[in-house]
Design a protein around this motif. Structure first.
Motif, PDB file in Angstrom:
ATOM      1  N   LEU A   9      11.935  -5.291  -9.407  1.00  0.00           N
ATOM      2  CA  LEU A   9      11.966  -6.385 -10.386  1.00  0.00           C
ATOM      3  C   LEU A   9      13.118  -6.226 -11.380  1.00  0.00           C
ATOM      4  O   LEU A   9      13.353  -7.105 -12.202  1.00  0.00           O
ATOM      5  N   SER A  67      14.144   3.840 -15.952  1.00  0.00           N
ATOM      6  CA  SER A  67      12.822   4.195 -15.438  1.00  0.00           C
ATOM      7  C   SER A  67      12.472   5.630 -15.810  1.00  0.00           C
ATOM      8  O   SER A  67      13.208   6.564 -15.463  1.00  0.00           O
ATOM      9  N   LYS A  80       8.372   3.153 -10.011  1.00  0.00           N
ATOM     10  CA  LYS A  80       8.851   3.118  -8.619  1.00  0.00           C
ATOM     11  C   LYS A  80       8.368   1.841  -7.927  1.00  0.00           C
ATOM     12  O   LYS A  80       9.128   1.197  -7.213  1.00  0.00           O
ATOM     13  N   VAL A  81       7.113   1.473  -8.166  1.00  0.00           N
ATOM     14  CA  VAL A  81       6.541   0.284  -7.532  1.00  0.00           C
ATOM     15  C   VAL A  81       7.265  -0.982  -7.987  1.00  0.00           C
ATOM     16  O   VAL A  81       7.595  -1.845  -7.179  1.00  0.00           O
ATOM     17  N   VAL A  82       7.506  -1.109  -9.292  1.00  0.00           N
ATOM     18  CA  VAL A  82       8.072  -2.360  -9.821  1.00  0.00           C
ATOM     19  C   VAL A  82       9.593  -2.320  -9.962  1.00  0.00           C
ATOM     20  O   VAL A  82      10.190  -3.288 -10.429  1.00  0.00           O
ATOM     21  N   MET A 129       2.968  -5.261  -4.763  1.00  0.00           N
ATOM     22  CA  MET A 129       3.084  -4.333  -5.896  1.00  0.00           C
ATOM     23  C   MET A 129       1.717  -4.078  -6.517  1.00  0.00           C
ATOM     24  O   MET A 129       1.368  -2.929  -6.818  1.00  0.00           O
ATOM     25  N   ASN A 130       0.939  -5.128  -6.709  1.00  0.00           N
ATOM     26  CA  ASN A 130      -0.407  -4.958  -7.271  1.00  0.00           C
ATOM     27  C   ASN A 130      -1.265  -4.086  -6.359  1.00  0.00           C
ATOM     28  O   ASN A 130      -2.007  -3.226  -6.850  1.00  0.00           O
ATOM     29  N   ALA A 167      -0.189  -1.749  -4.268  1.00  0.00           N
ATOM     30  CA  ALA A 167       0.313  -0.376  -4.363  1.00  0.00           C
ATOM     31  C   ALA A 167      -0.174   0.299  -5.643  1.00  0.00           C
ATOM     32  O   ALA A 167      -0.560   1.477  -5.619  1.00  0.00           O
ATOM     33  N   LEU A 168      -0.184  -0.425  -6.756  1.00  0.00           N
ATOM     34  CA  LEU A 168      -0.664   0.152  -8.016  1.00  0.00           C
ATOM     35  C   LEU A 168      -2.157   0.448  -7.955  1.00  0.00           C
ATOM     36  O   LEU A 168      -2.633   1.428  -8.522  1.00  0.00           O
ATOM     37  N   LEU A 192       3.893  -9.487 -11.028  1.00  0.00           N
ATOM     38  CA  LEU A 192       4.214  -8.607  -9.916  1.00  0.00           C
ATOM     39  C   LEU A 192       3.884  -9.317  -8.609  1.00  0.00           C
ATOM     40  O   LEU A 192       3.097 -10.267  -8.599  1.00  0.00           O
ATOM     41  N   THR A 193       4.434  -8.821  -7.526  1.00  0.00           N
ATOM     42  CA  THR A 193       4.074  -9.364  -6.213  1.00  0.00           C
ATOM     43  C   THR A 193       2.696  -8.836  -5.822  1.00  0.00           C
ATOM     44  O   THR A 193       2.215  -7.841  -6.387  1.00  0.00           O
ATOM     45  N   PHE A 251       4.239   3.596 -11.470  1.00  0.00           N
ATOM     46  CA  PHE A 251       4.512   2.202 -11.823  1.00  0.00           C
ATOM     47  C   PHE A 251       6.007   1.877 -11.714  1.00  0.00           C
ATOM     48  O   PHE A 251       6.392   0.883 -11.102  1.00  0.00           O
TER      49      PHE A 251
END
Length: 182
Positions: free
Chosen positions: A130, A35, A125-127, A112-113, A115-116, A108-109, A123
Motif C-alpha cells: 500500500l 516500516s 510486511k503485510v501492508v 491482507m486482512n 494474512a493479519l 486493506l485488501t 503488519f
C-alpha cells in the motif's frame, strides 16, 4: 531501501557487534525506515540477533486506549470496522518489541486482512504494497502505557496511505534485547 537507511546500516556494519548498541543508534536506525518491521529485520541482521524473518506472535491483551479514540484518529465512523492486533515481534526467538496496532480493515485488501488474521507476518510486511508512510507522533524513553518492564523506548506512530488517509495507529514498545551485545 532509502539512502538514510543505507547509511544507518553502514554505521552499524562494523565487526564490533559484540558490544552493546546505544539507544541513540537504535533510534536513528528506526527513524531511517518507513516500516518498523523492515528496520527491525535489518537491525537483527546487522547486530547478529538472528537470521530468520521477523515474526508477529499474537499476545491478545488490550491497551488502555478506548476504541472511540482510535476511531477518531483513523477517521472511522461508529459503524465502520476497527481492528486491533497486539503482537510480540521477534527474530529467531528474541522478542524485539510488543506492539498494539489499531487499523482500518476496509483500507486493506481482503488478502491482507486474512494474512493479519491468520498468520504471524508483521503488519508492516503485510501492508507494504500500500506504500504507506510512517508519521512518528511521540517517542518516550523507557516503558509507557502497558509496555513490558524491559522496554527501552516507546513509539506512538500513525501510518498513512499515499492519499493521506490514516491506515493504522501504533504503540510500539522496543525491548532491551535490541541493545544487548550479540
Amino acid at each position: 531501501m532509502a539512502f538514510s537507511a543505507f547509511l544507518a546500516g553502514l554505521a552499524l556494519a562494523s565487526p564490533a557487534t559484540s558490544e552493546p548498541a546505544s539507544l541513540a543508534e537504535f533510534e536513528a536506525h528506526l527513524a531511517a525506515y518507513t516500516s518498523a518491521t523492515e528496520a527491525l529485520q535489518q537491525w537483527c541482521h546487522l547486530r547478529h540477533i538472528g537470521e530468520g524473518p521477523i515474526r508477529a506472535g499474537t499476545v491478545g491483551a488490550q491497551s488502555d486506549d478506548p476504541p472511540e479514540k482510535m476511531r477518531r484518529i483513523l477517521r472511522l465512523g461508529g459503524d465502520r470496522p476497527l481492528a486491533m492486533r497486539n503482537v510480540r515481534l521477534s527474530c529467531d526467538g528474541t522478542v524485539l518489541s510488543v506492539a498494539w496496532n489499531w487499523y482500518a480493515p476496509e483500507r486493506l485488501t481482503s488478502a491482507m486482512n486474512a494474512a493479519l488474521r491468520d498468520s504471524d507476518v508483521p503488519f508492516g510486511k503485510v501492508v507494504g504494497p500500500l506504500h504507506f508512510r510512517r508519521e512518528t507522533l511521540d517517542v518516550t524513553p523507557g516503558p509507557a502505557e502497558t509496555c513490558p518492564r524491559d522496554t527501552v523506548s516507546t513509539h506512538r506512530s500513525l501510518l498513512r496511505l499515499p492519499d493521506g488517509a490514516p491506515l493504522a495507529y501504533l504503540i510500539e514498545c522496543y525491548a532491551a534485547a535490541n541493545l544487548a551485545p550479540h
